[in-house]
Each structure stands twice: as structure tokens, then as C-alpha cells.
Design an enzyme around this catalytic site. Sequence first.
Site, mmCIF file in Angstrom:
data_model
loop_
_atom_site.group_PDB
_atom_site.id
_atom_site.type_symbol
_atom_site.label_atom_id
_atom_site.label_comp_id
_atom_site.label_asym_id
_atom_site.label_seq_id
_atom_site.Cartn_x
_atom_site.Cartn_y
_atom_site.Cartn_z
ATOM 1 N N ASP A 136 0.943 -1.239 -0.020
ATOM 2 C CA ASP A 136 -0.058 -0.038 0.134
ATOM 3 C C ASP A 136 0.979 1.393 -0.036
ATOM 4 O O ASP A 136 1.710 1.210 0.786
ATOM 5 C CB ASP A 136 -0.942 -0.163 1.329
ATOM 6 C CG ASP A 136 -2.280 0.514 1.049
ATOM 7 O OD1 ASP A 136 -2.223 1.660 0.326
ATOM 8 O OD2 ASP A 136 -3.200 -0.070 1.598
ATOM 9 N N ASP B 258 -3.318 4.701 -2.306
ATOM 10 C CA ASP B 258 -4.325 5.102 -1.651
ATOM 11 C C ASP B 258 -4.777 6.492 -2.123
ATOM 12 O O ASP B 258 -3.883 7.294 -2.734
ATOM 13 C CB ASP B 258 -3.558 5.535 -0.239
ATOM 14 C CG ASP B 258 -4.536 5.777 0.992
ATOM 15 O OD1 ASP B 258 -5.620 4.656 0.845
ATOM 16 O OD2 ASP B 258 -4.570 6.972 1.370
ATOM 17 N N GLU C 255 -6.725 3.468 -5.564
ATOM 18 C CA GLU C 255 -7.976 3.597 -4.926
ATOM 19 C C GLU C 255 -8.592 5.064 -5.374
ATOM 20 O O GLU C 255 -7.989 5.897 -5.184
ATOM 21 C CB GLU C 255 -7.875 3.702 -3.378
ATOM 22 C CG GLU C 255 -9.074 3.740 -2.782
ATOM 23 C CD GLU C 255 -9.032 4.126 -1.276
ATOM 24 O OE1 GLU C 255 -9.788 3.668 -0.660
ATOM 25 O OE2 GLU C 255 -7.999 4.975 -1.107
ATOM 26 N N HIS D 39 -11.047 -2.710 4.294
ATOM 27 C CA HIS D 39 -10.794 -2.403 5.955
ATOM 28 C C HIS D 39 -11.621 -1.016 6.089
ATOM 29 O O HIS D 39 -11.627 -0.600 7.466
ATOM 30 C CB HIS D 39 -9.205 -2.037 6.209
ATOM 31 C CG HIS D 39 -8.629 -0.923 5.223
ATOM 32 N ND1 HIS D 39 -8.459 -1.191 4.120
ATOM 33 C CD2 HIS D 39 -8.511 0.135 5.671
ATOM 34 C CE1 HIS D 39 -8.234 0.002 3.492
ATOM 35 N NE2 HIS D 39 -7.890 0.817 4.566
ATOM 36 N N ASP D 40 -12.166 -0.440 5.176
ATOM 37 C CA ASP D 40 -13.137 0.733 5.471
ATOM 38 C C ASP D 40 -14.713 0.298 5.311
ATOM 39 O O ASP D 40 -15.365 1.203 5.481
ATOM 40 C CB ASP D 40 -12.648 1.733 4.276
ATOM 41 C CG ASP D 40 -11.343 2.311 4.345
ATOM 42 O OD1 ASP D 40 -10.764 2.301 5.545
ATOM 43 O OD2 ASP D 40 -10.847 2.624 3.292
HETATM 44 O O1 TEU Z 1 -9.714 5.480 2.137
HETATM 45 C C1 TEU Z 1 -10.034 6.680 1.206
HETATM 46 C C2 TEU Z 1 -11.493 6.784 1.491
HETATM 47 O O2 TEU Z 1 -11.726 7.970 1.113
HETATM 48 C C3 TEU Z 1 -12.398 6.163 2.137
HETATM 49 O O3 TEU Z 1 -12.575 4.885 2.005
HETATM 50 C C4 TEU Z 1 -12.722 6.403 3.661
HETATM 51 O O4 TEU Z 1 -12.496 5.539 4.445
HETATM 52 C C5 TEU Z 1 -14.099 6.808 3.717
HETATM 53 O O5 TEU Z 1 -14.373 8.212 2.643
HETATM 54 C C6 TEU Z 1 -14.655 7.325 4.899
HETATM 55 O O6 TEU Z 1 -15.849 7.485 5.030
HETATM 56 C C7 TEU Z 1 -8.322 5.457 2.037
HETATM 57 C C8 TEU Z 1 -7.710 4.041 3.113
HETATM 58 O O7 TEU Z 1 -8.522 3.117 2.619
HETATM 59 C C9 TEU Z 1 -8.225 4.634 4.557
HETATM 60 O O8 TEU Z 1 -8.173 3.613 5.438
HETATM 61 C C10 TEU Z 1 -7.557 5.992 5.010
HETATM 62 O O9 TEU Z 1 -8.271 6.366 6.218
HETATM 63 C C11 TEU Z 1 -7.837 6.819 3.959
HETATM 64 O O10 TEU Z 1 -7.468 6.617 2.501
HETATM 65 C C12 TEU Z 1 -6.781 7.909 4.310
HETATM 66 O O11 TEU Z 1 -5.396 7.794 3.926
#
Ligand code: TEU
Length: 565
Positions: free
Chosen positions: A103, A204, A255, A328-329
Site C-alpha cells: 500500500d 491510496d 483507489e 478495511h473501510d
Molecule cells: O480511504 C479513502 C476513503 O476516502 C475512504 O474509503 C474512507 O475510508 C471513507 O471516505 C470514510 O468514509 C483510504 C484508506 O483506505 C483509508 O483507510 C484511509 O483512512 C484513507 O484513505 C486516508 O489515507
Amino acid sequence: MTLLSQDPNWWKTATIYQIYPKSFCDSQAKGTGDIQGIISKLDYLKHLGVDAIWLTPIYQSPMIDNGYDISDYYSVNPDFGTMGDFDELLAQAHQRGIRIVMDIVVNHTSTEHHWFQSALGDKNSPYRDYYIWKDPIDGGEPNNWESKFGGNAWELDEKTGQYYLHLFAKEQADLNWENPTVREEVKRVIQFWAKKGVDGFRLDVINLISKQQDFPSDDSGDGRKYYTDGPRVHEYLREISDAVFQKYGSVTVGEMSSTTLEHCQQYSSLDQKELSMVFNFHHLKVDYPNGDKWTAADFDFIQLKQIFNTWQTGLNGKGWGALFWCNHDQPRVVSRLGNDTEYRVESAKMLGAAIHMMQGTPYVYQGEEFGMTNPGYQDLAQYRDVESTNMYDIMVSHQGVSHSDMMDILRQKSRDNSRTPMQWNATNNAGFSGGTPWLDIANNYQEVNAENAVADLNSVFYFYKRLIELRKQVPVITDGTYLDLAPEHSQVFAYLRESGNQQLVCINNFYDNPVDYTLPSNIGVSQAKCILGNYRTSQADIQCEVQQLQPYEVRILLIERNVEA
Ligand code: TEU
């Protein structure tokens, strides 16, 4: 010795397994997972049949956002182990034919990164221009952009009187990609890991790196239209790809937050000048009424099918997408779109099949392969995620939402739902750790765990294993066109994949009551074979146009037409 396939397009028939190291396996009884824990489970992953692991960030970090706040891109967080452990993981994975995808978080760094520490409070620091600084407007923030984690996206640097931008937590400062030196630093970081032999990168929020340079306030929103798929994003990606990804043959997945199909066609275009593939999240916003995540709501089934239709037909022949329900989100899919009690096993299998039979590269998030569920926390103190705690504070303390309504919302929407420790077995702490887990384990671990799943040939685990194998054996899954056979049906999701002499039909009942579904007459049912189903009776009536589906039943039918000699 390596078992890695030499095919540069290996990822088109591959399945990638996502590991969230903090919650995967703890080798040292400290309550958080680590790299040695991952190494100890490689044989389990080999048994599942995955081709690669996507490792969420393991770099040095204060862990405000569990590693998405990197303070040193070149070292491993001691909580996870050492660089030696990482090298061992890479070698051991490769020996088993499993690749490693790292990542990379380069939209922002931790405010503890030495670049930011030097930049803070010093306009003359050589690193000041690595970040985005603006003077106050009318004595306040430079514009009204909102942080994705709640509140305004600007934080004041008291000493210089300027604000810095943070699209996420205030401890995650956005990098200034307009500065060519920043882009050189990013290349150097990626090159460092590519040189070690890492096989690919997950980037990311990579579509947020280019901000509109006049930084206007947004009259009709939170500012995202001024930095999402921004003015120079394609140029930047081509630059990085040219310098590193293409040189090392890295697989890349970007992403893409709030993106569009048109941009994704370009990000993942088949000439591979930018990225191999993209994650988009539109299909996971079907339970965000009017775009609002922070409300408890049922999902819109018809909209879900429309979104898949748009993306499956829109990327075919133009780009490549990642296929996923979980990460994980995101809350656990079996709790979100399935049934995590009576039909947990059936609905977990059905949801797996529904996504794995599409075009793209499937991602399996740890625990999804045996149907892990949301934990259903009853106590606010059980939540750890910065987004959840921020939103509780904003909504309960400032917007008048009641504690009990907010708890319902968190139980459905919190990112902690997917971050609970991996349930390995029925022993204390689910076999995750000999110490107290950093986040509470779901109460169902004695029943829902990897050991039980591996011991039961009818488990979700073996169903996923079969889905992973099918992608390698049946070309239409990779190459075929996509046609939604029942876009308006209130209960059934049925689609046809077609290429050459193969047709594949995936029929899914998304609800807990039985239903009859009639296949279109142009589908050659008389030659159909049911190659996978989640009920013993799935074979029963496949040669009829009318299929009788049980609750959450799925059937995958393959039709191979005789080719004229
Ligand atoms: O996530 C980006 C993101 O915008 C989302 O999936 C976020 O979790 C969501 O908007 C919340 O409602 C990535 C990563 O996957 C996440 O874990 C990080 O927190 C984020 O970027 C910041 O690096």
C-alpha cells in the site's frame, strides 16, 4: 526458487487477498498483529488459492489512521516487526507462488514525517513547499473544503499564520504534487520497494493528488469537485508509471474516491500507461441515501444492479476494475447485504459468487472467505477508528443526534466493523493473540472461524476456493461481455457473460424468501451445467427456463455451445 507465473497479465485471472496487519495475527501476545503472524498463515492462504497479498501500510507511523499516516516510507513500524521480517515475508510468499502488493499512501504524509516537522512553523524550510499552505481569508480558513473525517480541511500553523490542507485527519497533511521535488520523492519511495522485489502497489486515494490551484470555496458541496480526478492527475500518474511501474513490471491498483467511469477508463486503459486497475466505490454507496454515509439505511437493490451494469459494460475492452465487497473501510458484506444470522453461510457464498463471476480482479478481505460479520458493539468505548470517534463527536455533540441513534449508525457504518481481529479458531481471543486484542473480537468467534471453515467441505471457505479456481479454468469469466438479465427484478440479480462459444449465467437471490425466476429463452438451458451452487438442490432444475431459488441461493451455469467443425 519461485512459483510465480511469468505472464505479465497474471493479475487478470488472479485473486488478491487483503491483509490488515494490525488485525490479522499476533505472534507475540501484544494484542496487535505483526509480520511474523502473517508468515505463519501463508500456508492457509496458499490453501485458499490466492495469487497475491495486498498488505495495508506497515511503515513507520504514529497510527492515528492505522498506518495511513506514514512518518517514514523507508522503514517498518516496529509494532509490525523489522525490515528483516518483511524480507522474510516476501521470500516466503514468493516460495509459495504468492505475490506481495504494498500500500502506498502519497496523497498525504503523517504530520510526524520529518518533511512536515521541518516545514511546520518555518516558511524558509526546504520542505515547506512539500505541503499545501494558504493564508487565512477573512481571518479564517482559506476555503470551506471539508475533511473526509469531518470538520474543515485546513489546520492553522500558529507560528507562520498559514493553514495547511488535510483532506483526511489533521495529522495527515496533503502533499503538494505541483512541486516536482515531491514527485521525485514519491518515485524514490516506490522504487525502493520495487527494487526489493515487491510485485505491485495499491495507491491510496490516488485520484485526489491534483488540486485545482485556485482553491475555491464550494458553494454546493464539500470541495471534492476541486480535487477529485483533478486537472493534472493523469499526467502525474503517467510520470510515475513511466519512471517506476513500467520499468519494474509492477501491478498497480489505484483507489479512486468519488470518481467517474470516464476517468477510470483512462486510469486503467489497456495500454497500461497509468495503472493496471482501479477500485471505485459507487456500488458500496447503495446504502448512503442522498450520498450520506452517516445514516442507518437499507440498501437499494435496483441501484446496485444499475451500477454494476454501468461499470461492467463501461470498462469492458477499455480498462480493468477491481471486484470487491469488503475492505478495511467497509462494513462486512454478509451483515450489510446478506443475512448474518440464519442464512450467514448461504448469503456469504451467494455474495461471493455474485461479485467473483464478473470481469475484473477479485479482492478478498481477511475473514470474508469464511463469512466474518460485523461485531455489533453495544458500547461506544469499543470503537477505535478516528473517523467513527470524530463523527460521534460532530453528530452527537454538535448536531443533536441522540447517543442511541448514533450507536445504531456506528453498528452499521463504522470502519471498525471490518477491523475486528481475524477469527482463527474457538480458543481464547479467537486464536488472534495471546494478549488483549486492540479491538474487541465479535462474539460469534466460537462458531465463525477459519479452523471450523477449513474442517468443513461445505463451508464458505471452500466455496471461495472454488470461485478462485474457476477464474483460472473458465475463460469467459475473464473475457466475457456482461448483460444484466433482470435489471428490474426486485429480488433476483442474474447476469450473462458471453465470449466465443461460452456463456456463463450467474443467478442470485438477494433475499431471504424463495423465488421463481424465468431465464430468457435465448439461453441454451438444455446444454447448461451447474458448475457451482450453494444448495444441494442447485442442480435440480437447471435445464428448465424457470429456476426456483431458495433464500440467498446462487447458481452458476456454464453453457458451452458445440462449435461447427
Ligand atoms: O480511504 C479513502 C476513503 O476516502 C475512504 O474509503 C474512507 O475510508 C471513507 O471516505 C470514510 O468514509 C483510504 C484508506 O483506505 C483509508 O483507510 C484511509 O483512512 C484513507 O484513505 C486516508 O489515507
